[in-house]
Design a protein around this motif. Structure first.
Motif, short mmCIF file in Angstrom:
data_model
loop_
_atom_site.label_atom_id
_atom_site.label_comp_id
_atom_site.label_asym_id
_atom_site.label_seq_id
_atom_site.Cartn_x
_atom_site.Cartn_y
_atom_site.Cartn_z
N LYS A 135 18.80 54.58 47.72
CA LYS A 135 19.64 54.52 46.54
C LYS A 135 20.46 53.23 46.59
N VAL A 136 20.47 52.51 45.47
CA VAL A 136 21.25 51.26 45.41
C VAL A 136 22.14 51.33 44.17
N PRO A 137 23.22 52.10 44.22
CA PRO A 137 24.10 52.25 43.05
C PRO A 137 25.00 51.03 42.86
N LEU B 203 15.07 46.92 38.36
CA LEU B 203 16.39 46.72 37.78
C LEU B 203 16.48 47.40 36.42
N VAL B 204 17.63 47.95 36.14
CA VAL B 204 17.97 48.39 34.79
C VAL B 204 18.79 47.27 34.17
N VAL B 205 18.44 46.86 32.95
CA VAL B 205 19.13 45.74 32.30
C VAL B 205 19.67 46.22 30.96
N VAL B 206 20.99 46.12 30.78
CA VAL B 206 21.61 46.55 29.53
C VAL B 206 22.34 45.36 28.90
N ALA B 207 22.43 45.36 27.58
CA ALA B 207 23.08 44.27 26.85
C ALA B 207 23.84 44.85 25.66
N PRO B 208 25.04 45.34 25.87
CA PRO B 208 25.80 45.95 24.77
C PRO B 208 26.24 44.92 23.74
N ALA C 131 26.38 52.90 33.75
CA ALA C 131 25.77 52.04 34.77
C ALA C 131 26.32 52.36 36.15
N ALA C 132 27.61 52.57 36.23
CA ALA C 132 28.24 52.86 37.52
C ALA C 132 27.79 54.20 38.09
N ASP D 211 21.96 55.55 40.31
CA ASP D 211 21.64 55.24 41.71
C ASP D 211 20.70 54.04 41.82
N ASP D 212 20.48 53.34 40.72
CA ASP D 212 19.65 52.14 40.70
C ASP D 212 20.52 50.93 40.36
N PRO D 213 20.12 49.73 40.77
CA PRO D 213 20.88 48.54 40.41
C PRO D 213 20.78 48.24 38.92
N VAL D 214 21.93 47.92 38.33
CA VAL D 214 22.01 47.67 36.89
C VAL D 214 22.58 46.27 36.65
#
Length: 350
Positions: free
Chosen positions: A116-118, A149-154, A167-168, A171-174
């Motif tokens: 897990k890489v939170p 990677l999870v990538v978000v762009a609000p 995102a916080a 358990d995956d890197p964001v």
């Protein structure tokens, strides 16, 4: 119907929403979270850490060396040790210096041995900041070909708060791509001179987190309904899209706007459903046209909606040049309202 609404007075700016989310994360996770980056103990880039200090979280701010690789490697280590760190890379272009740490380390550990890489990585970026190359780069396409990677762009204060809180929790890197041009640094206005402040409701996302559900990550949102063409976009371009839709509505052309919000993983289902109904597709990105992630989105959507199309699909992007420093040149490279209106009209009228 349009769900993209702004506060006529008051409300939170985009930067305030991010600041409040960081404070709430600090309160929620206590000693298990830490905020890492350059100039953190001063105020961080653009003063984003001032509310953390003002609310008694000074001890959670860790000032790091001017080395993005060290920041991400260290934050990854903290995540592996059981913490929920939030790292900051001050500008988009600087993320290139953390490529190995992000792609071959943080993103791969879950795939290699189930770790897990939170870890959440905030990356300020984007045009209309007059900061030139290295600072304003739109970097989302860098990460499209490396799973993990999870990538978000609000694009709005509400989504900025919701997505950072969610995102916080993962358990995956964001990668949290926050647009500097939307911060509200010019008297509360964006770099485009718009007021996008919103009355942010923090309850839905906090209730979702409490119940173990996801509210927005991984889910695109239809923010404006329309019958004639589907416009897929994200980030700062969302507001250009709304202005364009309002103009074309007066010509009896109704644009359906989909805010992707989460770039990776991509919610194709929502987009395919819309295009199948409207019969037309335009993808609007701020990043450079060639090699942009918009083409991957277009291809994925077309795989399931090709025979519903009534005209050729279109991707709108910036000119294939580094971001200029001179304001007139920067304005010339980035998709503007007139260009978007003309492109949508062309697609609809065939």
């Amino acid at each position: 119907e349009c769900l993209l609404n702004y506060a006529e007075s008051g409300g939170w700016t985009y930067s305030r929403a991010i600041q409040q989310a960081m404070c709430d994360i600090a309160e929620h996770y206590g000693e298990s979270t830490i905020f890492m980056g350059e100039d953190m103990e001063v105020a961080g880039a653009f003063g984003m850490n001032i509310p953390l200090k003002a609310n008694g979280h000074q001890e959670k701010l860790l000032d790091m060396p001017l080395c993005e690789a060290v920041i991400i490697h260290s934050a990854t280590g903290a995540a592996l040790a059981g913490m929920r760190p939030m790292a900051e890379i001050q500008f988009g272009g600087f993320a290139a210096l953390a490529h190995n740490a992000l792609l071959n380390n943080a993103a791969m550990l879950r795939w290699r041995w189930g770790a897990k890489v939170p870890l959440t990585v905030r990356v300020p970026l984007g045009a209309k900041t007059r900061s030139g190359p290295f600072h304003a780069n739109m970097i989302e396409s860098w990460y499209a070909n490396d799973p993990g990677l999870v990538v978000v762009a609000p694009g709005t204060p509400q989504d900025a708060y919701d997505l950072l809180r969610e995102a916080a929790e993962l358990d995956d890197p964001v990668l949290f791509l926050e647009h500097i041009g939307l911060y509200g640094l010019r008297g509360g206005l964006t770099g485009w001179g718009q007021n996008i402040n919103q009355d942010v409701d923090t309850k839905p996302v906090n209730d979702a987190i409490e119940s173990g559900n996801r509210l927005k990550i991984g889910k695109a949102g239809v923010v404006r309904g329309g019958r004639d063409v589907t416009l897929v976009t994200w980030g700062a371009m969302l507001h250009i899209a709304k202005l364009a839709a309002d103009i074309l509505s007066k010509e009896d052309i109704e644009v359906e706007i989909i805010d992707v919000r989460t770039l990776i993983p991509f919610d194709a289902e929502t987009c395919v459903s819309s295009v199948t109904r409207t019969g037309r597709l335009v993808v609007l990105q701020e990043g450079q046209w060639f090699g942009g992630i918009g083409h991957s989105m277009q291809s994925r959507i077309m795989e399931e909606s090709f025979y519903a199309l009534e005209s050729a699909p279109l991707v709108i992007g910036a000119l294939d040049t580094p971001v200029p420093f001179a304001p007139p040149l920067e304005n010339h490279t980035v998709p503007d309202l007139d260009h978007v209106v003309k492109a949508l009209r062309q697609v609809v009228q065939g």
